[in-house]
Scaffold this motif. Sequence first.
Motif, short mmCIF file in Angstrom:
data_model
loop_
_atom_site.label_atom_id
_atom_site.label_comp_id
_atom_site.label_asym_id
_atom_site.label_seq_id
_atom_site.Cartn_x
_atom_site.Cartn_y
_atom_site.Cartn_z
N ASN A 1 0.82 -1.21 0.00
CA ASN A 1 0.00 0.00 0.00
C ASN A 1 0.86 1.26 0.00
O ASN A 1 0.53 2.26 -0.66
CB ASN A 1 -0.93 -0.01 1.20
N MET A 2 1.97 1.23 0.74
CA MET A 2 2.86 2.38 0.74
C MET A 2 3.47 2.60 -0.64
O MET A 2 3.62 3.74 -1.09
CB MET A 2 3.95 2.22 1.81
N GLU A 3 3.83 1.51 -1.30
CA GLU A 3 4.39 1.64 -2.65
C GLU A 3 3.36 2.21 -3.61
O GLU A 3 3.68 3.04 -4.48
CB GLU A 3 4.92 0.30 -3.15
N VAL A 4 2.10 1.79 -3.47
CA VAL A 4 1.04 2.34 -4.32
C VAL A 4 0.88 3.84 -4.07
O VAL A 4 0.81 4.65 -5.02
CB VAL A 4 -0.30 1.61 -4.06
N LEU A 5 0.83 4.24 -2.82
CA LEU A 5 0.68 5.66 -2.50
C LEU A 5 1.89 6.46 -2.97
O LEU A 5 1.74 7.59 -3.47
CB LEU A 5 0.48 5.83 -0.99
N ALA A 6 3.08 5.90 -2.82
CA ALA A 6 4.29 6.61 -3.26
C ALA A 6 4.31 6.77 -4.77
O ALA A 6 4.75 7.81 -5.29
CB ALA A 6 5.52 5.86 -2.78
N ARG A 7 3.82 5.75 -5.50
CA ARG A 7 3.86 5.79 -6.97
C ARG A 7 2.69 6.55 -7.58
O ARG A 7 2.86 7.28 -8.55
CB ARG A 7 3.84 4.35 -7.53
N TYR A 8 1.50 6.31 -7.03
CA TYR A 8 0.29 6.75 -7.71
C TYR A 8 -0.54 7.77 -6.93
O TYR A 8 -1.52 8.30 -7.46
CB TYR A 8 -0.60 5.53 -8.03
N GLY A 9 -0.18 8.01 -5.68
CA GLY A 9 -0.97 8.92 -4.87
C GLY A 9 -0.69 10.38 -5.17
O GLY A 9 0.40 10.74 -5.65
N THR A 10 -1.67 11.24 -4.88
CA THR A 10 -1.47 12.68 -5.00
C THR A 10 -0.66 13.17 -3.79
O THR A 10 -0.44 12.43 -2.83
CB THR A 10 -2.82 13.41 -5.03
N GLU A 11 -0.26 14.42 -3.83
CA GLU A 11 0.48 14.97 -2.70
C GLU A 11 -0.38 14.96 -1.43
O GLU A 11 0.12 14.74 -0.33
CB GLU A 11 0.95 16.40 -3.01
N GLU A 12 -1.68 15.16 -1.60
CA GLU A 12 -2.57 15.12 -0.44
C GLU A 12 -2.69 13.69 0.10
O GLU A 12 -2.70 13.48 1.32
CB GLU A 12 -3.95 15.65 -0.81
N HIS A 13 -2.79 12.69 -0.79
CA HIS A 13 -2.82 11.29 -0.34
C HIS A 13 -1.56 10.97 0.45
O HIS A 13 -1.62 10.31 1.50
CB HIS A 13 -2.87 10.33 -1.54
N ARG B 1 0.43 13.03 2.07
CA ARG B 1 0.46 13.74 3.35
C ARG B 1 -0.47 13.07 4.36
O ARG B 1 -0.10 12.86 5.52
CB ARG B 1 0.03 15.19 3.16
N GLN B 2 -1.67 12.72 3.90
CA GLN B 2 -2.68 12.22 4.82
C GLN B 2 -2.47 10.77 5.22
O GLN B 2 -2.72 10.38 6.38
CB GLN B 2 -4.07 12.38 4.20
N TRP B 3 -1.99 9.93 4.26
CA TRP B 3 -1.94 8.49 4.52
C TRP B 3 -0.53 7.90 4.44
O TRP B 3 -0.18 7.06 5.27
CB TRP B 3 -2.87 7.76 3.55
N LEU B 4 0.24 8.30 3.43
CA LEU B 4 1.57 7.68 3.27
C LEU B 4 2.48 8.04 4.44
O LEU B 4 3.17 7.17 4.98
CB LEU B 4 2.20 8.10 1.94
N LEU C 1 1.85 6.10 7.58
CA LEU C 1 2.22 4.70 7.36
C LEU C 1 3.73 4.53 7.42
O LEU C 1 4.25 3.59 8.03
CB LEU C 1 1.69 4.21 6.01
N LEU C 2 4.45 5.45 6.78
CA LEU C 2 5.91 5.38 6.81
C LEU C 2 6.44 5.52 8.23
O LEU C 2 7.48 4.94 8.57
CB LEU C 2 6.50 6.49 5.93
N GLU C 3 5.75 6.26 9.04
CA GLU C 3 6.17 6.47 10.42
C GLU C 3 5.70 5.36 11.34
O GLU C 3 6.06 5.34 12.53
CB GLU C 3 5.66 7.83 10.92
N GLY C 4 4.87 4.45 10.81
CA GLY C 4 4.38 3.34 11.63
C GLY C 4 3.31 3.74 12.63
O GLY C 4 3.03 3.00 13.58
N ARG C 5 2.68 4.90 12.42
CA ARG C 5 1.66 5.37 13.36
C ARG C 5 0.29 4.76 13.08
O ARG C 5 -0.57 4.69 13.97
CB ARG C 5 1.56 6.90 13.33
#
Length: 400
Positions: free
Chosen positions: A103-115, A117-120, A123-127
């Motif tokens: 999911n992180m790879e999907v957000l990193a590749r295909y997500g908008t800047e808002e996606h 900020r809000q989700w990636l 997730l990267l921080e493990g929160r």
Amino acid sequence: MLDPSPKVQELQARLNAFMDRHIYPNEDRYYAESTAEGPWGVQPVVEQLKTLAREEGLWNLFLPASEHGAGLTNLEYAPLCEIMGRSHLAPEVFNCSAPDTGNMEVLARYGTEEHKRQWLQPLLEGRIRSAFAMTEPAVASSDATNIQASIRRDGDEYVINGHKWFTTGATDPRCKIMIFMGKTDPDNPEKHKQQSMILVPLETPGVKVIRPLPVFGFYGVPDRAAEVVFENVRVPATNILLGEGRGFEIAQGRLGPGRIHHCMRLIGLAERVLEKMCRRTKERVAFGKPVAEQTVTLERIADSRIMIDQCRLLTLHAAHMMDTVGNKGARSQIAMIKVAAPNMACQVIDWAIQAFGGAGVTNDFALASAYATARLLRIADGPDEVHRNQIGKLELRKYG
């Protein structure tokens, strides 16, 4: 290709040291907490060890060419992922577990800047954690074009309806976001352009997590599978990923790395099981000599060694191909390891269970949960039969 770079060797040493200090000594606690907390809870030991792993810089190692991770190639990540695969506890501790990695790879590749900020970022921080909703109980999901869930545009929103299961991660109380696959254009004559992927916050009205799904009786170890119903779920139109009709494109980008990560971990799991089998059979005496000296045991240990090394070489080759020609160019190699590694692990674990006798079918030695993992992965991310068909077709193309 077989000799890790100095950077990877240094990470291997640090990772092995962390495993020895923190992972292996806490496995019994992890399994006990998993039983006590159940699939809806969080094991305290995981959160404690995540803090240590992040402090030691052993965090997000899976992310290639990224400022958020170690910037490793697939080939460089392979031996590290194998080490993590030796324990069910380890991958999440290093923020390298499914479905979050995909999911992180999907957000990193295909997500908008808002996606992002809000989700990636969380997730990267493990929160937070995430889920992936693709498989459906009403259809044969090995053919993903069968998916019936709908994603319908309504002004500035999409309305989502569907029934999913094996939605990994949905029962986790830390799960805040899921990636949902459904049809935006069910009448499109191009079957692979009917589907889209969209972001659905778990707390959106209409999302109902019905129940956790056990894997051979195990809840949440290793896979938090769940059944989820979506009833008139409304999300902003900006939650669509990459655009309508791009679901299969995203899926292939996501599942390639996900599949190889599973194989890397399975090699580590099989190595650990082989070690347990060797130690156990040297200690146990039957019919006047150690079980390790029985011919059948020697043959199974030898075959296990051969099979593990074969799969490791196949996996390293697939990783090299992904790095050099891309996921699509490496699809035959990815399919081959996705068949080979789970079958290898199932066989090695089965022989270990046999060598342990009655103890093998309990979970005192974590063999039963290891088998559940390996057997599930003969189905997850595409069953053996689908991958074999693809390998056969790609092979036939060489001959016109």
